[in-house]
Scaffold this motif. Structure first.
Motif, PDB file in Angstrom:
ATOM      1  N   ALA A  70       4.840  -4.710   2.589  1.00 43.46           N
ATOM      2  CA  ALA A  70       5.338  -5.408   1.593  1.00 43.46           C
ATOM      3  C   ALA A  70       3.908  -4.746   0.326  1.00 43.46           C
ATOM      4  O   ALA A  70       4.216  -4.470  -1.017  1.00 43.46           O
ATOM      5  N   VAL A  71       2.407  -4.694   0.881  1.00 44.16           N
ATOM      6  CA  VAL A  71       1.436  -4.719   0.363  1.00 44.16           C
ATOM      7  C   VAL A  71       1.454  -3.387  -0.362  1.00 44.16           C
ATOM      8  O   VAL A  71       1.906  -2.950  -1.820  1.00 44.16           O
ATOM      9  N   LEU A  72       1.374  -2.220   0.132  1.00 42.87           N
ATOM     10  CA  LEU A  72       2.144  -1.005  -0.346  1.00 42.87           C
ATOM     11  C   LEU A  72       3.570  -0.777  -1.342  1.00 42.87           C
ATOM     12  O   LEU A  72       3.206   0.117  -1.812  1.00 42.87           O
ATOM     13  N   ALA A  73       4.945  -1.551  -0.623  1.00 41.39           N
ATOM     14  CA  ALA A  73       5.797  -1.172  -1.448  1.00 41.39           C
ATOM     15  C   ALA A  73       5.852  -1.824  -3.134  1.00 41.39           C
ATOM     16  O   ALA A  73       5.827  -1.033  -3.657  1.00 41.39           O
ATOM     17  N   SER A  74       4.998  -2.964  -2.455  1.00 42.80           N
ATOM     18  CA  SER A  74       4.547  -3.294  -4.229  1.00 42.80           C
ATOM     19  C   SER A  74       4.084  -2.822  -5.527  1.00 42.80           C
ATOM     20  O   SER A  74       3.901  -2.874  -6.430  1.00 42.80           O
ATOM     21  N   VAL A  75       2.671  -2.600  -5.292  1.00 42.70           N
ATOM     22  CA  VAL A  75       1.802  -1.362  -5.614  1.00 42.70           C
ATOM     23  C   VAL A  75       2.472   0.109  -5.581  1.00 42.70           C
ATOM     24  O   VAL A  75       2.369   0.141  -7.095  1.00 42.70           O
ATOM     25  N   ARG A  76       3.566   0.498  -4.924  1.00 44.04           N
ATOM     26  CA  ARG A  76       4.806   1.710  -5.537  1.00 44.04           C
ATOM     27  C   ARG A  76       5.284   0.744  -6.274  1.00 44.04           C
ATOM     28  O   ARG A  76       5.509   1.960  -7.367  1.00 44.04           O
ATOM     29  N   ASP A  77       5.971  -0.372  -6.708  1.00 49.71           N
ATOM     30  CA  ASP A  77       7.686  -0.536  -7.230  1.00 49.71           C
ATOM     31  C   ASP A  77       5.995  -1.122  -8.330  1.00 49.71           C
ATOM     32  O   ASP A  77       6.108  -0.168  -9.678  1.00 49.71           O
ATOM     33  N   ALA A  78       4.459  -0.991  -8.625  1.00 54.47           N
ATOM     34  CA  ALA A  78       4.238  -1.479  -9.836  1.00 54.47           C
ATOM     35  C   ALA A  78       3.931   0.329 -10.806  1.00 54.47           C
ATOM     36  O   ALA A  78       3.572   0.417 -11.968  1.00 54.47           O
ATOM     37  N   VAL A 137      12.000   3.086   3.204  1.00 51.42           N
ATOM     38  CA  VAL A 137      12.687   2.451   1.584  1.00 51.42           C
ATOM     39  C   VAL A 137      11.624   0.892   1.816  1.00 51.42           C
ATOM     40  O   VAL A 137      11.357   0.478   0.520  1.00 51.42           O
ATOM     41  N   ARG A 138      11.769   0.460   3.035  1.00 55.43           N
ATOM     42  CA  ARG A 138      11.120  -0.759   2.965  1.00 55.43           C
ATOM     43  C   ARG A 138       9.376  -1.069   2.404  1.00 55.43           C
ATOM     44  O   ARG A 138       8.918  -1.499   2.401  1.00 55.43           O
ATOM     45  N   GLY A 139       8.511   0.542   2.989  1.00 50.25           N
ATOM     46  CA  GLY A 139       7.091   0.489   2.788  1.00 50.25           C
ATOM     47  C   GLY A 139       7.567   0.677   1.165  1.00 50.25           C
ATOM     48  O   GLY A 139       6.232   1.578   0.341  1.00 50.25           O
ATOM     49  N   ARG A 278      15.782  -1.653  -0.867  1.00 48.05           N
ATOM     50  CA  ARG A 278      14.680  -2.946  -0.997  1.00 48.05           C
ATOM     51  C   ARG A 278      15.353  -4.374  -1.861  1.00 48.05           C
ATOM     52  O   ARG A 278      15.832  -4.033  -2.879  1.00 48.05           O
ATOM     53  N   ARG A 279      16.205  -5.681  -0.992  1.00 45.92           N
ATOM     54  CA  ARG A 279      16.129  -6.651  -2.240  1.00 45.92           C
ATOM     55  C   ARG A 279      15.733  -7.350  -3.359  1.00 45.92           C
ATOM     56  O   ARG A 279      15.758  -7.242  -4.555  1.00 45.92           O
ATOM     57  N   ARG A 280      14.807  -6.917  -2.843  1.00 45.60           N
ATOM     58  CA  ARG A 280      13.096  -7.530  -4.088  1.00 45.60           C
ATOM     59  C   ARG A 280      12.608  -6.100  -4.551  1.00 45.60           C
ATOM     60  O   ARG A 280      11.543  -7.236  -5.517  1.00 45.60           O
ATOM     61  N   GLY A 281      13.122  -4.852  -4.601  1.00 47.23           N
ATOM     62  CA  GLY A 281      12.081  -3.563  -4.840  1.00 47.23           C
ATOM     63  C   GLY A 281      12.830  -3.486  -6.505  1.00 47.23           C
ATOM     64  O   GLY A 281      13.919  -3.890  -6.488  1.00 47.23           O
TER      65      GLY A 281
END
Length: 304
Positions: A70-78, A137-139, A278-281
Motif C-alpha cells: 500500500a505504501v509503495l502503491a501510494s507513492v507511485r500513484d502520487a 498491480v497491488r504494489g 487496484r480499487r482505490r488506485g
C-alpha cells in the motif's frame, strides 16, 4: 524504514530469493541483504525464513506485506498523478503487466490499436505469471494487469474479458493421431502435466485439469505438477506427458510440428481472462481507454 527497504522486501517476497531480487532490482546481493537487515532491525522482527537460496515470509513478514504494498502503491500513484497534472491532465504513460502467454494472443492487436489511437503515449509492458501480475498491480508497479482467473483480493477489481480456449496438447509422435475426439477416454493411463493448485483457490488453473479429468471418467489419473508453462511445453515435446494448454501458448510449436493439439468435443474448458486494477488506485485516463480497446477486441481475442 525507507522506501528502498520496502521495495527490496516486496521484490524478495515476490520472487522468493535474494539472488533473483538482486537481479530484478539491479543491485548487488550484499546491498540487498543490507537493506533487509536494516528493515528487520528497525522493525525488531525477522521477516524471512531462509532455506538455502529460497526464502519464505515469516508471520511478521506476512503482516508487513499488505502495508508495504500500500505504501509503495501510494507513492507511485502520487508520481503518476503529478506527471499527468504537469502534462495538462494528458497522461503520457500506461504501465501494464500481462501473463506471458497472453502476449501471443490477439491482445497484441489491441495494443497496436491503442498505440495507433494514442501515438504520444508510451506503453510500459511487463510479463509475469498471474500471481505476479496481481502483485505488480497491488504494489503500484503496474496500473493494469491482464491475467487468468479473477483475483479474490478485495483490494483488486477483476474485470472479465472472456475465456481463452483450452486444447489437449501431446507430442508429435503420440500414437493418437485424430485431430478431434468425442471424449478423453483415448488417454486412459496417460501422465498429465499441470500447475500446482493455488492454496485457497478452488478455481485455479491447477484445479481445472483435475475436475475435467474426473468429469471425463478418468479415475486416479497420474498428474505431475510443473510450475512453468514453458517447462510443460518442453516436457510434452519430449514425450513426458500430455497437457491442457491455452491455444496462444502453443501456437509456434503447432506451426513447427513439434506438438499436436486435439479438440475434444466433450471438453468444455476455457481459461477466464480478466483485467485487474487496484480499487482505490490512481488510474488516470489511459487505463479506461485501453480497457475500451480490449473490450472491442474481445471477439477476436477469445477463440471458441
Amino acid at each position: 524504514m525507507t522506501l528502498e527497504e520496502l521495495e527490496t522486501f516486496l521484490c524478495i517476497a515476490r520472487v522468493g530469493g535474494f539472488t533473483e531480487a538482486s537481479r530484478r532490482l539491479n543491485r548487488c546481493q550484499p546491498a540487498i541483504s543490507r537493506r533487509v537487515h536494516e528493515l528487520e532491525r528497525s522493525l525488531g522482527a525477522v521477516l524471512f525464513e531462509r532455506s538455502g537460496r529460497r526464502v519464505a515470509l515469516t508471520e511478521a513478514g506476512l503482516a508487513l506485506l499488505p502495508y508495504a504494498e500500500a505504501v509503495l502503491a501510494s507513492v507511485r500513484d502520487a508520481e503518476r498523478a503529478v506527471r499527468d497534472a504537469s502534462a495538462g491532465g494528458n497522461a503520457r504513460t500506461l504501465s501494464l503487466a500481462i501473463v506471458g502467454t497472453l502476449a501471443d494472443s490477439h491482445i497484441v492487436d489491441a495494443l497496436r490499436t491503442f498505440e495507433s489511437r494514442f501515438s504520444q503515449v508510451e506503453v510500459e509492458l511487463r510479463t509475469a505469471t498471474s500471481r505476479e501480475v496481481s502483485a505488480l498491480v497491488r504494489g503500484g508497479e503496474a496500473t493494469m494487469g491482464l491475467r487468468y482467473f479473477p483475483d479474490p483480493d478485495p483490494r483488486l477489481e477483476s474485470i472479465p474479458l472472456g475465456a481463452e480456449r483450452l486444447l489437449v496438447v501431446l507430442p508429435a509422435s503420440h500414437p493418437v493421431t485424430a485431430a478431434r475426439l468425442p471424449d478423453l477416454r483415448a488417454f486412459e493411463g496417460e501422465r498429465w502435466l499441470s500447475f500446482p493448485p493455488e492454496r485457497g483457490r478452488s478455481d485455479s488453473y491447477g484445479h481445472l485439469l483435475e475436475r475435467l479429468l474426473a468429469a471425463s471418467g478418468l479415475t486416479e489419473p497420474s498428474i505431475t505438477r510443473i510450475d512453468s508453462l514453458t517447462a510443460q511445453r518442453r516436457l510434452v515435446e519430449a514425450g513426458f506427458g500430455l497437457a491442457l494448454m491455452p491455444t496462444s501458448s502453443v501456437r509456434e510449436e503447432l506451426r513447427l510440428g513439434s506438438l499436436r493439439a486435439i479438440e475434444v468435443e466433450s471438453l468444455d474448458a476455457g481459461l477466464p481472462v480478466v483485467a485487474v486494477l487496484r480499487r482505490r488506485g490512481y488510474r488516470g485516463t489511459l487505463a479506461g481507454s485501453f480497457l475500451d480497446v480490449l473490450k472491442d477486441h474481445t471477439p477476436e481475442l477469445l477463440t471458441w
